[in-house]
Design an enzyme around this catalytic site. Structure first.
Site, PDB file in Angstrom:
ATOM      1  N   ARG A 202     -73.705 -29.026  39.087  1.00  0.00           N
ATOM      2  CA  ARG A 202     -72.175 -29.890  39.339  1.00  0.00           C
ATOM      3  C   ARG A 202     -72.787 -31.145  38.539  1.00  0.00           C
ATOM      4  NH1 ARG A 202     -71.174 -25.829  39.403  1.00  0.00           N
ATOM      5  NH2 ARG A 202     -69.379 -24.699  41.082  1.00  0.00           N
TER       6      ARG A 202
ATOM      7  N   HIS B 131     -71.563 -26.697  29.736  1.00  0.00           N
ATOM      8  CA  HIS B 131     -71.616 -26.022  30.623  1.00  0.00           C
ATOM      9  C   HIS B 131     -72.032 -24.348  30.285  1.00  0.00           C
ATOM     10  CE1 HIS B 131     -69.335 -25.886  34.980  1.00  0.00           C
ATOM     11  NE2 HIS B 131     -70.614 -24.436  34.757  1.00  0.00           N
TER      12      HIS B 131
ATOM     13  N   GLU C 177     -65.112 -32.696  33.060  1.00  0.00           N
ATOM     14  CA  GLU C 177     -65.473 -31.637  31.369  1.00  0.00           C
ATOM     15  C   GLU C 177     -64.420 -31.320  30.569  1.00  0.00           C
ATOM     16  OE1 GLU C 177     -67.406 -28.268  32.747  1.00  0.00           O
ATOM     17  OE2 GLU C 177     -69.309 -29.397  33.963  1.00  0.00           O
TER      18      GLU C 177
END
Length: 598
Positions: A286, A334, A315
């Site tokens: 994370r 990601h 993000e």
């Protein structure tokens, strides 16, 4: 992912014919834990009883799902794949659906549950994190939330290894250089992985898989996870060490911890200052576990030679991000779970969970509370908060290092063993033990499964008292064996961390720490002090806290004998500053102390 701050429990109104199905009754009691306890309220929902018409339920899928999962859903339900819905379109469509499957792009808000008119029975998150689902609203509306936490383990681990190797050999930078018409062999000389020390921060499913793969590359692997079983690390010849030892001795650091209040920005200026110069960092966990501004400073100073990041605090990150554009940083958008195999696995896992929920089965991957018989929760309501807070206290007293393996929960009651249903209390103790150090949501459905998955053995003991069985319980006791404690006085005569409590005037109270008797309301947070029993101690601590404008809501002192040792337990409404805590520790008569958040 941070743990939810409250746990709302919904269960069926008692009837002659009970069912564990979340959809068995139109009339429900909703229990919401608020300040002051769990409050029962009446809520009614208009349910469509499809079984009467032998009709298929409808499942709405709002984001791309693997074909294997869709095929499985179609064997049981009508599947509506409607992508890129606006919030208004989702609220309009949801009243016609029995289940909803999302990924991370669809926000399932309170308005969505309200718009469903009670028909929505389950929300499935195709992945691990559920930041985009309002879990509290789901529970209040009798809707189960399930996720798919295991299918992407291998993919995430492989991506960490891929970033590790590409960073070490400057793959991304060299690729960009050659495509720009350059040939800079001397500039992109890399470093070898063989013989280097890799510190894995967080030894869960992904972290342990990274350890296995890294050992295959010839790396020396160490790990830090204060709550992981040490025998799991030993089984694959990985050394478990302290946080400071891990970051100060590692050549490479790979992050695999959840984002919780305890891990938020855990890699900060202080942590970077303890690292070996030239360390390399990988993050596929994370974004928030790294202080990104501190990482940028560490890169510029040379403490961190390189970083490979798959996740970010925001993000997507800003286009002008200095961290993303840094020449010694490799970034991906990601992609941890983004393999064909992982996507298919997640699709099948979430489809199985949603179908099971629609059938009324209890799902091991549920992240909110299921419906349970009302008479059980009504009687145990005053003890629910006590059980969770004792678990939270106990886990915060663990110093870490060896891992938690065994927890014993004791119940003191005048009732016989067959006349006390403790499933909910055991689940709440488990919730208190696991949620503060994990991204997992624990409830009656998944408590035992989650504990077993983490190698945690929870046993129960009944201590029968003579007296009236009118009250179900007198005391609840939580003991953690074979661990070190941050507060030595919490260790009992038999060597376990021990905390004990009771319900007093409808509120949870702490009655014992280790071998010391205390009496303090479990509200706000606690300061535990072991001190030499002498006059003026209460005044000294009160003055320090008063100067900080920290209100003391409760205080008690338990001692072994006059003039000997004593335990002072102080309930506070706010967290004192580090300076105030240091001032408390500097009082000569205080031998040890610890601050605990509830």
């Amino acid at each position: 992912m941070a743990a939810i701050s409250s746990w709302n429990l919904v269960f069926t109104q008692p009837s002659k014919k009970r069912s564990l199905s979340p959809f068995a009754s139109k009339s429900q009691l909703c229990f919401t834990r608020r300040r002051g306890g769990v409050t029962p309220t009446r809520c009614t929902t208009s349910l469509t009883v499809l079984s009467l018409l032998d009709a298929k339920p409808t499942v709405l899928v709002t984001e791309t799902l693997g074909e294997a999962g869709l095929d499985l859903l179609k064997t049981f339900a009508n599947v509506d794949c409607s992508y890129n819905l606006s919030p208004e379109e989702l609220c309009t469509k949801i009243s016609l659906c029995d289940a909803l499957i999302v990924r991370s792009g669809t926000r399932v808000t309170r308005e969505v549950f309200e718009s469903s008119g009670g028909r929505l029975k389950v929300v499935g998150r195709a992945g691990v994190g559920i930041d985009n689902v309002d879990v509290s609203a789901a529970t209040e509306h009798g809707c189960l939330v399930v996720n798919a936490p295991t299918a992407n383990t291998i993919a995430a681990a492989e991506h960490a290894i891929a970033l590790l190797a590409s960073m070490a050999r400057n793959i991304a930078q060299a690729d960009a250089s050659v495509k720009a018409g350059k040939w800079q062999r001397n500039k992109y000389v890399g470093v070898s992985l063989v013989g280097k020390t890799l510190a894995i921060m967080g030894f869960g499913k992904v972290g342990s898989e990274v350890a296995r793969q890294a050992k295959g590359l010839g790396m020396h692997v160490i790990t830090h996870d204060p709550y992981a079983p040490a025998d799991c690390a030993r089984a694959i010849r990985v050394e478990m060490v302290s946080f400071d030892e891990a970051i100060s001795t590692a050549d490479f650091i790979s992050l695999h911890m959840p984002l919780t209040p305890a891990t938020s920005k855990i890699l900060n200026d202080d942590a970077f200052g303890k690292m070996k110069k030239g360390v390399r960092i990988v993050n596929v966990a994370r974004g928030g576990v790294i202080d990104e501004e501190a990482l940028l400073r560490a890169l510029d100073s040379g403490i961190v030679a390189q970083a490979a990041l798959d996740v970010f605090t925001e993000e997507p990150p800003p286009q002008d991000s200095k961290l993303v554009r840094h020449e010694n940083v490799t970034v991906t958008p990601h992609l941890g779970a983004s393999t064909t195999e992982a996507q298919e696995g997640v699709a099948i896992e979430i489809a199985d969970a949603v179908i099971g929920a629609l059938k009324g089965e209890l799902a091991a991957t549920a992240v909110n509370a299921p419906m349970v018989p009302a008479e059980v929760i009504l009687e145990l309501t005053p003890y629910v908060d006590l059980a969770e807070k004792l678990g939270r206290l106990a886990i915060q007293l663990v110093a870490g290092g060896s891992g938690i393996k065994s927890v014993k929960v004791g119940y003191t009651s005048a009732r016989g063993p067959d006349d006390l249903d403790t499933r909910l209390l055991r689940a709440m103790v488990t919730k208190g033990l696991i949620e503060p150090i994990s991204s997992i949501f624990v409830n009656l459905v998944n408590a035992d499964f989650t504990a077993k998955q983490r190698g945690l053995r929870i046993t129960e003991e009944r201590i029968v008292l003579d007296g009236s069985p009118e009250n179900p319980l007198e005391y609840i006791q939580v003991q953690i064996a074979n661990v070190e404690s941050k507060f030595a006085s919490a260790i009992s005569e038999s060597g376990e961390i021990r905390v004990e409590g009771k319900v007093k005037d409808g509120k949870p109270h702490l009655t014992k720490v280790g071998s010391f008797g205390v009496d303090v309301s479990l509200e706000g947070s606690l300061i535990l002090c072991r001190q030499i029993d002498q006059p003026g101690m209460i005044g000294k601590l009160g003055s320090i806290l008063g100067e900080e404008n920290v209100n003391v809501n409760y205080m008690s002192v338990g001692r072994t004998a006059r003039g000997k040792q004593a335990i002072m337990t102080i309930g506070v409404d706010a967290e004192p500053s580090k300076e105030a805590l240091m001032a408390i520790g500097d009082i000569p008569a205080i031998e040890e102390f610890v601050f605990l958040k509830l």
